[in-house]
Write an enzyme that holds these catalytic residues in place. Structure first.
Site, short mmCIF file in Angstrom:
data_model
loop_
_atom_site.label_atom_id
_atom_site.label_comp_id
_atom_site.label_asym_id
_atom_site.label_seq_id
_atom_site.Cartn_x
_atom_site.Cartn_y
_atom_site.Cartn_z
CG ASP A 8 -4.19 -6.51 4.87
OD1 ASP A 8 -4.94 -6.62 5.85
OD2 ASP A 8 -3.94 -5.43 4.31
CG ASP A 10 -9.56 -2.74 4.67
OD1 ASP A 10 -10.50 -2.34 3.95
OD2 ASP A 10 -9.73 -3.33 5.73
CB SER A 109 -8.88 -8.35 7.49
OG SER A 109 -9.20 -6.97 7.50
#
Length: 220
Positions: A8, A10, A109
């Site tokens: 991922d 963030d 993402s």
């Protein structure tokens, strides 16, 4: 045998969750909506348009369209990241670790593609990934597994041979639904969330991952 790792972005590779919170509060305030940090955390891991739709259904503002608000949020958070976004602890270490073991490396993402590319350039890590996918182009965002499955397909990897790294419950559920092994590295204030028990491994930092953990998860 696990031969692929998918990250991922963030909150896992870049410390952007606080910046997302700031951007959300700033833009939503322009339509008369006040979001506390606690409220913004409710939509962590969702696509931006889903976040806006969620709060638009609740607050029902009409001064700006949801599409305009979505664009403003993306522009605002991109600016904040480019001005002050910092790599998460262990970023270089974990990428070097898997490169040294000849893993295929991907990124999956919920963020829009243009934001992903801005972050990867900002951190100077674009060339470290063999595939980059955004849920922006999928019919469903996390917790649906679509973006993880798309990344595995682009890497020509069986999902069962993939290890995913996540920081949110939403992302963890997406990766598990894709039938991948999952390592979670939650923010400090979320580490005691019992939902993370679904993960195969929970760490406090990317620096805590090594040969012992990889072997436990089915790697070489």
């Amino acid at each position: 045998m696990i031969n692929t790792v998918i990250f991922d972005m963030d909150g896992l590779l870049i410390d952007s969750e606080p910046l997302w919170g700031e951007a959300l509060r700033e833009v939503f305030s322009s339509v008369g909506v006040s979001l506390s940090p606690e409220l913004t955390s409710h939509t962590t891991g969702l696509r931006t348009k889903e976040v806006v739709s969620y709060w638009h259904d609740y607050f029902k503002w009409d001064s700006k369209s949801p599409e305009q608000v979505t664009t403003e949020i993306i522009d605002t958070v991109t600016g904040k990241i480019l001005r002050g976004g910092r790599a998460m602890e262990g970023l270089s270490y974990i990428l070097d670790y898997f490169h040294a073991r000849n893993f295929k490396i991907g990124l999956a993402s919920s963020s829009p593609r243009r934001l992903i590319e801005s972050v990867l350039q900002h951190l100077s890590i674009r060339d470290r990934f063999h595939a980059v996918t955004s849920a922006e182009f999928e019919s469903y965002g996390k917790p649906h597994p679509a973006v993880y499955l798309a990344c595995a397909k682009e890497l020509n990897s069986n999902p069962l041979a993939c290890l995913a790294f996540e920081d949110s419950v939403t992302g963890m559920v997406a990766a598990k639904a894709a039938r991948m092994k999952v390592v979670v590295v939650p923010e400090a204030h979320r580490r005691h969330d019992r939902r993370f028990n679904l993960a195969d491994l929970q760490l406090d930092s990317l620096l805590e991952f090594g040969d012992v953990q990889l072997k436990e998860l089915g790697g070489a």
